[in-house]
Design a protein around this motif. Structure first.
Motif, PDB file in Angstrom:
ATOM      1  N   PHE A 108       0.844  -1.207   0.000  1.00 52.28           N
ATOM      2  CA  PHE A 108       0.000   0.000   0.000  1.00 52.28           C
ATOM      3  C   PHE A 108       0.880   1.259   0.000  1.00 52.28           C
ATOM      4  O   PHE A 108       0.584   2.236  -0.690  1.00 52.28           O
ATOM      5  CB  PHE A 108      -0.916  -0.024   1.235  1.00 52.28           C
ATOM      6  N   THR A 109       1.981   1.195   0.772  1.00 52.73           N
ATOM      7  CA  THR A 109       2.837   2.388   0.890  1.00 52.73           C
ATOM      8  C   THR A 109       3.671   2.616  -0.370  1.00 52.73           C
ATOM      9  O   THR A 109       4.350   3.628  -0.477  1.00 52.73           O
ATOM     10  CB  THR A 109       3.794   2.275   2.104  1.00 52.73           C
ATOM     11  N   GLN A 110       3.613   1.664  -1.300  1.00 50.14           N
ATOM     12  CA  GLN A 110       4.365   1.865  -2.547  1.00 50.14           C
ATOM     13  C   GLN A 110       3.542   2.578  -3.618  1.00 50.14           C
ATOM     14  O   GLN A 110       4.017   2.808  -4.729  1.00 50.14           O
ATOM     15  CB  GLN A 110       4.888   0.529  -3.067  1.00 50.14           C
ATOM     16  N   THR A 111       2.304   2.946  -3.286  1.00 50.20           N
ATOM     17  CA  THR A 111       1.491   3.733  -4.221  1.00 50.20           C
ATOM     18  C   THR A 111       2.247   5.023  -4.540  1.00 50.20           C
ATOM     19  O   THR A 111       2.727   5.700  -3.631  1.00 50.20           O
ATOM     20  CB  THR A 111       0.126   4.079  -3.579  1.00 50.20           C
ATOM     21  N   ARG A 112       2.364   5.360  -5.806  1.00 48.05           N
ATOM     22  CA  ARG A 112       3.240   6.482  -6.169  1.00 48.05           C
ATOM     23  C   ARG A 112       2.529   7.825  -6.159  1.00 48.05           C
ATOM     24  O   ARG A 112       3.145   8.858  -5.976  1.00 48.05           O
ATOM     25  CB  ARG A 112       3.879   6.219  -7.541  1.00 48.05           C
ATOM     26  N   LYS A 113       1.203   7.801  -6.385  1.00 48.13           N
ATOM     27  CA  LYS A 113       0.466   9.076  -6.329  1.00 48.13           C
ATOM     28  C   LYS A 113       0.014   9.332  -4.891  1.00 48.13           C
ATOM     29  O   LYS A 113      -0.140   8.383  -4.105  1.00 48.13           O
ATOM     30  CB  LYS A 113      -0.756   8.997  -7.250  1.00 48.13           C
ATOM     31  N   PRO A 114      -0.256  10.593  -4.556  1.00 43.26           N
ATOM     32  CA  PRO A 114      -0.590  10.920  -3.164  1.00 43.26           C
ATOM     33  C   PRO A 114      -1.951  10.377  -2.713  1.00 43.26           C
ATOM     34  O   PRO A 114      -2.896  10.276  -3.500  1.00 43.26           O
ATOM     35  CB  PRO A 114      -0.618  12.450  -3.148  1.00 43.26           C
ATOM     36  N   ILE A 115      -1.989  10.056  -1.424  1.00 42.58           N
ATOM     37  CA  ILE A 115      -3.210   9.566  -0.785  1.00 42.58           C
ATOM     38  C   ILE A 115      -3.435  10.381   0.489  1.00 42.58           C
ATOM     39  O   ILE A 115      -2.540  10.485   1.331  1.00 42.58           O
ATOM     40  CB  ILE A 115      -3.087   8.079  -0.380  1.00 42.58           C
ATOM     41  N   ILE A 116      -4.633  10.936   0.623  1.00 43.58           N
ATOM     42  CA  ILE A 116      -4.998  11.665   1.845  1.00 43.58           C
ATOM     43  C   ILE A 116      -5.902  10.758   2.665  1.00 43.58           C
ATOM     44  O   ILE A 116      -6.857  10.183   2.141  1.00 43.58           O
ATOM     45  CB  ILE A 116      -5.768  12.963   1.502  1.00 43.58           C
ATOM     46  N   ALA A 117      -5.639  10.650   3.968  1.00 43.64           N
ATOM     47  CA  ALA A 117      -6.578   9.964   4.865  1.00 43.64           C
ATOM     48  C   ALA A 117      -7.520  11.023   5.427  1.00 43.64           C
ATOM     49  O   ALA A 117      -7.066  12.024   5.989  1.00 43.64           O
ATOM     50  CB  ALA A 117      -5.827   9.278   5.994  1.00 43.64           C
ATOM     51  N   ALA A 118      -8.810  10.815   5.252  1.00 43.14           N
ATOM     52  CA  ALA A 118      -9.823  11.719   5.816  1.00 43.14           C
ATOM     53  C   ALA A 118     -10.488  10.963   6.963  1.00 43.14           C
ATOM     54  O   ALA A 118     -11.291  10.059   6.740  1.00 43.14           O
ATOM     55  CB  ALA A 118     -10.840  12.118   4.739  1.00 43.14           C
ATOM     56  N   VAL A 119     -10.112  11.328   8.188  1.00 41.27           N
ATOM     57  CA  VAL A 119     -10.455  10.511   9.356  1.00 41.27           C
ATOM     58  C   VAL A 119     -11.538  11.166  10.199  1.00 41.27           C
ATOM     59  O   VAL A 119     -11.360  12.283  10.700  1.00 41.27           O
ATOM     60  CB  VAL A 119      -9.204  10.276  10.234  1.00 41.27           C
ATOM     61  N   ALA A 120     -12.653  10.458  10.354  1.00 47.06           N
ATOM     62  CA  ALA A 120     -13.670  10.830  11.349  1.00 47.06           C
ATOM     63  C   ALA A 120     -13.813   9.645  12.296  1.00 47.06           C
ATOM     64  O   ALA A 120     -13.623   8.493  11.897  1.00 47.06           O
ATOM     65  CB  ALA A 120     -15.001  11.136  10.667  1.00 47.06           C
ATOM     66  N   GLY A 121     -14.134   9.909  13.538  1.00 51.44           N
ATOM     67  CA  GLY A 121     -14.349   8.823  14.497  1.00 51.44           C
ATOM     68  C   GLY A 121     -13.067   8.075  14.818  1.00 51.44           C
ATOM     69  O   GLY A 121     -11.967   8.625  14.765  1.00 51.44           O
ATOM     70  N   TYR A 122     -13.247   6.772  15.109  1.00 55.05           N
ATOM     71  CA  TYR A 122     -12.109   5.985  15.593  1.00 55.05           C
ATOM     72  C   TYR A 122     -11.100   5.650  14.486  1.00 55.05           C
ATOM     73  O   TYR A 122     -11.473   5.136  13.431  1.00 55.05           O
ATOM     74  CB  TYR A 122     -12.603   4.655  16.169  1.00 55.05           C
TER      75      TYR A 122
END
Ligand code: CO8
Length: 257
Positions: free
Chosen positions: A90-104
């Motif tokens: 998963f961490t080898q994905t080359r384009k950016p990834i944003i985590a949008a976190v609500a809750g736990y």
């Protein structure tokens, strides 16, 4: 393509991935891992897509690795099959990834958020590494990434006590880039991702690589890595276009070359 545990939609140049195992608060099992790897591979390969957002529900981004899936496993199963090593892909994905976190965002959920390139938090977000309460430990990078993000004191306290950090503390500690009202989380994340996706694609990849290099190298090597990539960008068509567009007071039009 449809997935068993994800909802995936394209909003312009942004791939919005919603973890969808509501009955288990999005606990990360082998199926979610397989689905996410497939979705990220499709995203990376699609030239129309420039940035991804990964989110969960209002109650839970993800409440950890799936305890029920792990419960019956012994050392030979975990070590023999290198359980969850797939998350490294998963961490080898080359384009950016944003985590949008609500809750736990707990255990593996917090670790998944930290594997993304940055975290936008809703004011309801709660981060924690509570594995110690199960007599285990983080296993998807949490002890390393949390320590790098918030420093030893907070990381150690969180891993040893299992206490949660709320959104305000997470922002103060540098775990998240910003906190927004829950109702605005997805729109804000997609808007931010759209901005990233509007940039020249090779420059986006280079910027992601060089910031990540800060976690892998010493300062001198990191600065050298940055400078070499910076030099390399002067071999791209988009650099010529970007600087010409600035001088001519217009927006650049990127070819991705
Ligand atoms: N795994 C499996 N099922 C879960 C999980 C989980 N992590 N979290 C919640 N669920 C399930 C519950 O069992 C429940 O299902 P059911 O209705 O069938 O009993 C359902 O989701 C709803 O949960 P709750 O009823 O508990 O909801 P509450 O609102 O009362 O509580 C909490 C919410 C506080 C988030 C609570 O669910 C909780 O404490 N969950 C567990 C949190 C946790 O300990 N996470 C760490 C898991 S271990 C881990 O992540 C290790 C990562 C590294 C592994 C890598 C290995 C190599």
């Amino acid at each position: 393509m449809t997935y068993q545990t994800l909802l995936v939609e394209q909003r312009g140049a942004v791939t919005l991935v919603t973890l969808h195992r509501p009955q288990a608060l999005n606990a990360l099992n082998s199926q979610i891992l397989a689905d996410l790897l497939a979705a990220m591979a499709a995203f990376d390969a699609d030239p129309s897509q420039g940035c991804a957002v990964i989110t969960g529900s209002e109650k839970a981004f993800a409440a950890g690795a799936d305890i029920k899936e792990m419960q019956a496993q012994g050392f030979a199963d975990m070590y023999g099959h290198d359980f969850f090593a797939g998350w490294d892909r998963f961490t080898q994905t080359r384009k950016p990834i944003i985590a949008a976190v609500a809750g736990y965002a707990l255990g593996g959920g917090c670790e998944l958020a930290m594997m993304c390139d940055f975290i936008l938090a809703a004011d309801t977000a709660k981060f924690g590494q509570p594995e110690i309460k199960l007599a285990v430990s983080p296993g998807m990078g949490g002890s390393q990434r949390l320590t790098r993000a918030v420093g030893k004191a907070k990381a150690m306290e969180m891993c040893l006590t299992g206490r949660m950090m709320d959104a305000a503390e997470a922002e103060r500690a540098g775990l998240v880039s910003r906190v927004v009202p829950t109702a605005d989380l997805i729109d804000d994340a997609v808007k931010t991702a759209t901005t990233i996706a509007s940039m020249a694609p090779l420059a986006v990849k280079a910027n992601k690589e060089m910031v990540n290099a800060a976690f892998e190298t010493g300062l001198a090597m990191g600065v050298q890595f940055e400078r070499r990539l910076f030099h390399a960008l002067f071999g791209t068509e988009d650099q010529s276009e970007g600087m010409a567009a600035f001088v001519e007071k217009r927006h650049g039009v990127w070819t991705g070359k």
